[in-house]
Design a protein around this motif. Structure first.
Motif, PDB file in Angstrom:
ATOM      1  N   GLU A 103       0.835  -1.207   0.000  1.00  0.00           N
ATOM      2  CA  GLU A 103       0.000   0.000   0.000  1.00  0.00           C
ATOM      3  C   GLU A 103       0.867   1.254   0.000  1.00  0.00           C
ATOM      4  O   GLU A 103       1.633   1.475   0.931  1.00  0.00           O
ATOM      5  CB  GLU A 103      -0.923   0.000   1.224  1.00  0.00           C
ATOM      6  CG  GLU A 103      -2.054  -1.007   1.119  1.00  0.00           C
ATOM      7  CD  GLU A 103      -2.934  -0.745  -0.104  1.00  0.00           C
ATOM      8  OE1 GLU A 103      -3.024   0.423  -0.547  1.00  0.00           O
ATOM      9  OE2 GLU A 103      -3.515  -1.713  -0.639  1.00  0.00           O
ATOM     10  N   PRO A 104       0.711   2.104  -0.996  1.00  0.00           N
ATOM     11  CA  PRO A 104       1.566   3.288  -1.053  1.00  0.00           C
ATOM     12  C   PRO A 104       1.230   4.322   0.023  1.00  0.00           C
ATOM     13  O   PRO A 104       2.061   5.166   0.346  1.00  0.00           O
ATOM     14  CB  PRO A 104       1.289   3.856  -2.445  1.00  0.00           C
ATOM     15  CG  PRO A 104      -0.060   3.339  -2.826  1.00  0.00           C
ATOM     16  CD  PRO A 104      -0.180   1.997  -2.172  1.00  0.00           C
ATOM     17  N   PHE A 105       0.016   4.251   0.578  1.00  0.00           N
ATOM     18  CA  PHE A 105      -0.393   5.314   1.500  1.00  0.00           C
ATOM     19  C   PHE A 105      -0.717   4.823   2.907  1.00  0.00           C
ATOM     20  O   PHE A 105      -1.371   5.532   3.678  1.00  0.00           O
ATOM     21  CB  PHE A 105      -1.576   6.092   0.906  1.00  0.00           C
ATOM     22  CG  PHE A 105      -1.207   6.837  -0.348  1.00  0.00           C
ATOM     23  CD1 PHE A 105      -0.230   7.831  -0.325  1.00  0.00           C
ATOM     24  CD2 PHE A 105      -1.804   6.533  -1.577  1.00  0.00           C
ATOM     25  CE1 PHE A 105       0.127   8.516  -1.476  1.00  0.00           C
ATOM     26  CE2 PHE A 105      -1.445   7.217  -2.733  1.00  0.00           C
ATOM     27  CZ  PHE A 105      -0.475   8.205  -2.695  1.00  0.00           C
ATOM     28  N   VAL A 106      -0.283   3.606   3.229  1.00  0.00           N
ATOM     29  CA  VAL A 106      -0.400   3.146   4.614  1.00  0.00           C
ATOM     30  C   VAL A 106       0.993   2.766   5.084  1.00  0.00           C
ATOM     31  O   VAL A 106       1.680   1.979   4.438  1.00  0.00           O
ATOM     32  CB  VAL A 106      -1.357   1.943   4.747  1.00  0.00           C
ATOM     33  CG1 VAL A 106      -1.463   1.527   6.206  1.00  0.00           C
ATOM     34  CG2 VAL A 106      -2.736   2.288   4.189  1.00  0.00           C
ATOM     35  N   ASP A 107       1.393   3.341   6.193  1.00  0.00           N
ATOM     36  CA  ASP A 107       2.745   3.155   6.700  1.00  0.00           C
ATOM     37  C   ASP A 107       2.672   2.496   8.078  1.00  0.00           C
ATOM     38  O   ASP A 107       2.252   3.131   9.054  1.00  0.00           O
ATOM     39  CB  ASP A 107       3.428   4.535   6.806  1.00  0.00           C
ATOM     40  CG  ASP A 107       4.802   4.454   7.448  1.00  0.00           C
ATOM     41  OD1 ASP A 107       5.439   3.388   7.411  1.00  0.00           O
ATOM     42  OD2 ASP A 107       5.246   5.494   7.991  1.00  0.00           O
ATOM     43  N   VAL A 108       3.064   1.236   8.135  1.00  0.00           N
ATOM     44  CA  VAL A 108       3.117   0.560   9.442  1.00  0.00           C
ATOM     45  C   VAL A 108       4.462   0.904  10.074  1.00  0.00           C
ATOM     46  O   VAL A 108       5.517   0.567   9.546  1.00  0.00           O
ATOM     47  CB  VAL A 108       2.948  -0.964   9.279  1.00  0.00           C
ATOM     48  CG1 VAL A 108       3.056  -1.649  10.634  1.00  0.00           C
ATOM     49  CG2 VAL A 108       1.605  -1.274   8.624  1.00  0.00           C
ATOM     50  N   MET A 109       4.393   1.577  11.199  1.00  0.00           N
ATOM     51  CA  MET A 109       5.621   2.063  11.836  1.00  0.00           C
ATOM     52  C   MET A 109       6.302   0.963  12.650  1.00  0.00           C
ATOM     53  O   MET A 109       5.682  -0.055  12.957  1.00  0.00           O
ATOM     54  CB  MET A 109       5.293   3.275  12.695  1.00  0.00           C
ATOM     55  CG  MET A 109       4.750   4.422  11.837  1.00  0.00           C
ATOM     56  SD  MET A 109       4.565   5.952  12.784  1.00  0.00           S
ATOM     57  CE  MET A 109       6.291   6.452  12.936  1.00  0.00           C
ATOM     58  N   PRO A 110       7.575   1.161  13.005  1.00  0.00           N
ATOM     59  CA  PRO A 110       8.292   0.129  13.758  1.00  0.00           C
ATOM     60  C   PRO A 110       7.649  -0.170  15.117  1.00  0.00           C
ATOM     61  O   PRO A 110       6.929   0.667  15.675  1.00  0.00           O
ATOM     62  CB  PRO A 110       9.684   0.745  13.954  1.00  0.00           C
ATOM     63  CG  PRO A 110       9.816   1.785  12.896  1.00  0.00           C
ATOM     64  CD  PRO A 110       8.440   2.295  12.657  1.00  0.00           C
ATOM     65  N   VAL A 111       7.942  -1.326  15.630  1.00  0.00           N
ATOM     66  CA  VAL A 111       7.453  -1.740  16.956  1.00  0.00           C
ATOM     67  C   VAL A 111       7.746  -0.661  17.990  1.00  0.00           C
ATOM     68  O   VAL A 111       8.843  -0.100  18.017  1.00  0.00           O
ATOM     69  CB  VAL A 111       8.150  -3.058  17.374  1.00  0.00           C
ATOM     70  CG1 VAL A 111       7.820  -3.405  18.823  1.00  0.00           C
ATOM     71  CG2 VAL A 111       7.721  -4.189  16.440  1.00  0.00           C
ATOM     72  N   GLY A 112       6.767  -0.355  18.819  1.00  0.00           N
ATOM     73  CA  GLY A 112       6.974   0.603  19.900  1.00  0.00           C
ATOM     74  C   GLY A 112       6.700   2.044  19.501  1.00  0.00           C
ATOM     75  O   GLY A 112       6.804   2.948  20.328  1.00  0.00           O
TER      76      GLY A 112
END
Lengths: 343, 343, 343, 343
Positions: B267-276
């Protein structure tokens, strides 16, 4: 593609420069240095860059910087002057966003900045990067001193009047209001949200470093001796400078509005607004534009100029990119056709 | 070039749409309507558009709109449904940024929106424009219902869990915080600066119109009956939605982070950020991005999802442009590769 | 007149305490200590106190403090516990606004606060200073642990339900939003105006120090094991906490509103608002009041409690003065009959 | 106890007046009128008053008002002048917080306020309620015209210089910045949070209604003809006025600081700050204080005066209560010994 380096990319000017450069179609951002954040991914510090910039901050290293076509210094005052001579020697062009090369007189500079200048011999060569007055010199420059934020807003407002010799140059007043980002990203009590929001205050009413810079710039275009009273204020917002300028007309002027429209008619980044306008700083938030309006209340002999910019864009990073475009022979608007974020 | 019309360009969703469209390389903005501002230059109302858009607001006129390839409705609820059937008939594609076509069940719609639906026969055909779940249907659609702001943030946060059947769908909680621009540009006491700044409050805790929209969207992807508690809050800022989502795991899950990363990897417009991580709304200000972080405190069985968007971009105008890109066969990111304005 | 000392008067809790104490008719403020500002006039640091308080900060000195009837500690965690035993010995009453004496279990305390407790023997004696639950013990106490800001808002919201055994205590959710003053007056990047305004974020979703304090307080009044999910959020404003509390009813309740009104009918500083209300944090800005509203959306079995306080007043300095009033046998409202500053 | 009535209690000036009056030890608030909110409990509209004020708004009724000792008008301009003659006749004292009685010349008033004056015969009698210049007349007055917010800050700043004849009175500049509450509580697009926050703008640079009021006030104390340039600005905060005043010295002055300290040494509500100070508006938030600092940069002949007030307190409701205290023979500080809420 132009290979570009940024020295000191962790402050607000730095991150704004990165925002503009990652979207610039002719730029390859090859190195961003930071002593304190070396080794850290840039987008870790500035998550708005996630997906746009994948490199890490590196230690400042002249050899790596020398591989660039152009290097921006977004460092505190007094840093650029230490490395600029070497870089210029190696054929790298330089734009300094700090104050190191803005003042021609090294003694005056020392007096306001509290240190000896490291390369006074370059002061003469350095071009003061206000494209609206010095486009041709910028195009040929190796070293550009990017103007300060207040100086940009104040000079663009006063210059048409001063150049035309219409006002008493000895008695100019610039009452300026800046958002808090002008104070930088360093941890300090005075710019904490709880200290700076919901409040207004003047600061350095007895003398701010931008005073000699503005005076110098106006003097270059004035036949009379310039005298300026300059009071900056801290305003509870992130971005924006609002300069309210006062001058006394020394002669009858038929059409001040026309004077300003004429002065800026070919300028892509100066917008003279219609008669009666009151420009808002939010109308330039994120954009490289200076909007100006002219007032002559009660048809007296006091002129009021209202001049607004985004201190981080036309007052810093945007103007720096504009200067880069000019220096590298690109269309001056490349990468800068942004619309202010409103609301 | 795609000929585009905007109906109702004076609200915040409208001006944000204009900001994105004037910079879109494949769009020719040919008509922007407004009953109240007809005849006025658009850039008079929105000075950030000075130099970018030179046309005037015009009266809404179906014939002129019918010359467009695609028309956006950025109107209040209940307006689009009156003109959409005619436009579709004339071969114009439509994206409605209001709620007229979001709910499939016309009775449920009437119950929450307080009026009869003008064209219930189109509800089945209308595609709910959340690209992350319905990209293929959007590509083929004549009529797209652009999701609400809260529904975008909440659904993108809950969907990976609900689809995987890992949580008790009957007992979901969405505590959401929105900037004031979500309330629109209408003059009202409650959203005056002096009423809304320096304060926080919940509103419509007993039932907000986005509740049935979210429930419907989650239900489409859930085998179990969805039960949602949804409390919106007014937050003293202009832009941004922060959704804090709570769900109870019904089984042991090894790696929630991987589940989310997998779900959105393309998905170009959903950003899963790093743990924590704790995403900030400012990291998406002006950008069409939803940033998500997953937490499982004290390794218990409660999952917390943090999901942020800019309500005017991914929650409205940006998602609408994304849908347009898909409908018109363009690269989905065209005109949307913007970096959030930070600070 | 009561002779009062304040240890650590330079933080936001400190200055708020000074604001309340200089106007308190029964208090003589005799000593305010600060290591960093010793010798500086207090009203130099806090100009709002000009004309109200003429003394200077002094070095902390146990002998001088021992001349007071009561000493407040407005110091960082871990400071009070070093001096409290000596002061108690000398017959001085103590109210600690930090966390040193809030948790009864010294090991749990060490785990969350990262240090050894200096006087664990006093933990049993220390009274947890939530007047609404412990007025009588406070009246007799030598040492009061003033509750944390989040714990005050969350406990006052949950307690009537938990005490009555009406909800599933194992599955409570507290979604809380705090103004930035809760983070204190220390210089830090994260709470700069430019970082914290116009943005919303959760923090410490995996565990905040107020979690064990809240759980302990609720457990004291619950027959069932308390399980709490607690997510704090940083909100772009100076003052105010908004707690949005979620619980599942375990039985039919006829009248939740009456339950809350009954619970707090004699409380001078808890205001149960009418049915359907949404309290705003600004309605308590500067006031020692907790306002609460109860919702049961769609008449389901989820209860939502909205609870707001000013984190610096009922969440800190105001509650401390309330505790002082109780400890010294004064009318509990003395010096606290302030009206919130609105707008 | 003094029986007090408030006409028009729903605006920001009104609610601030109520905040001060409910805590005033000598006041019995017997009637608060509002046409629009008649019958509604005041604390329903303003929840900060819950527990402090139990009465309802009533229809304006001269007979009921006539039972009061003193009536405040916190109404829009042009309302008070319709009822004041009747009330005065019935022996009621009146303080008008609007502009109806501030300008002595009815034609000048009509010119700026766009209506005929309803009782020009009272203009001469009305006392301009700036206690620092007119305490004795106020004490004997039946009718007091409470000064405007800008006029209070600007006059208190300029007066010592103008009275002493030290500056060129023909060429005064007042650059003023106001919080948004100065624009009132009426629903309007321009003061929505999304329009007014994170932005700065001048307004009415060509002539604001407070210009003739300030000029008149300064002229009363000047031997030379007063000429004033006055530019107000809208600042993104709720409360506060910051006036930055510029004047040219006409003679050498040894000690400007002493001049100001001397001028205000007996004034309970004017605070001349130490040399070099920059007063912040937050230092007077909620307090009836004007703080002033004097600067003479580069030891030139331009004087800069910085003058801050809370526009709703010393600029409106607080000054009105101060005037009431004087008119009723009370200690001038009664009910006004409040400490500004900081942070």
């Amino acid at each position: 593609m132009i290979k570009v380096g940024v020295v000191g990319g962790t402050g607000y000017t730095g991150v704004e420069l990165l925002r503009l450069l990652v979207l610039h179609p002719e730029v390859e951002l090859s190195v961003v240095t930071s002593r304190s954040e070396s080794g850290r991914k840039i987008s870790d510090l500035y998550p708005n860059l996630r997906g746009h910039l994948d490199i890490e901050f590196t230690e400042p290293d002249v050899d790596r910087l020398a591989e660039c076509d152009l290097v921006f210094f977004a460092t505190p005052n007094g840093i650029a002057m230490k490395s600029v001579p070497t870089l210029l020697e190696k054929g790298v062009k330089v734009i300094d966003l700090a104050a190191d090369f803005r003042i021609k007189d090294p003694e005056l500079w020392s007096q306001w900045y509290g240190m000896e200048h490291a390369c006074p011999e370059l002061l003469e060569e350095a071009v003061y990067g206000l494209p609206e007055t010095s486009r041709e010199q910028i195009a040929k420059a190796r070293l550009v001193a990017n103007p300060g934020c207040y100086p940009t807003a104040v000079q663009l407002g006063f210059l048409p009047l001063v150049k035309a010799g219409l006002v008493d140059a000895s008695c100019l007043i610039a009452d300026t209001k800046s958002g808090v980002s002008g104070a930088g990203r360093g941890a300090s009590v005075g710019t904490l949200l709880c200290e700076a929001t919901e409040s207004m205050k003047a600061y350095k009413a007895d003398g701010h470093r931008h005073l000699p810079e503005i005076s110098q710039g106006l003097q270059w275009h004035s036949n009379d001796k310039v005298g300026l009273t300059f009071v900056p204020h801290l305003t509870p917002m992130i971005r924006g400078i609002h300069a309210t300028l006062y001058a006394n007309l020394t002669q009858d002027v038929e059409d001040l509005q026309a004077l300003f429209e004429q002065a800026y008619k070919d300028e892509p980044f100066v917008d003279v607004m219609p008669v009666g306008s009151h420009p808002e700083t939010r109308s330039v938030k994120g954009a490289n534009t200076c909007r100006i309006a002219v007032h002559k209340p009660q048809n007296g002999n006091t002129v009021i100029i209202l001049s607004v910019i985004d201190n981080l864009v036309k007052g810093a990073a945007g103007q720096a990119v504009q200067n880069m475009n000019i220096m590298m022979g690109l269309d001056e608007e490349t990468g800068l056709r942004q619309v202010a974020l409103l609301p």
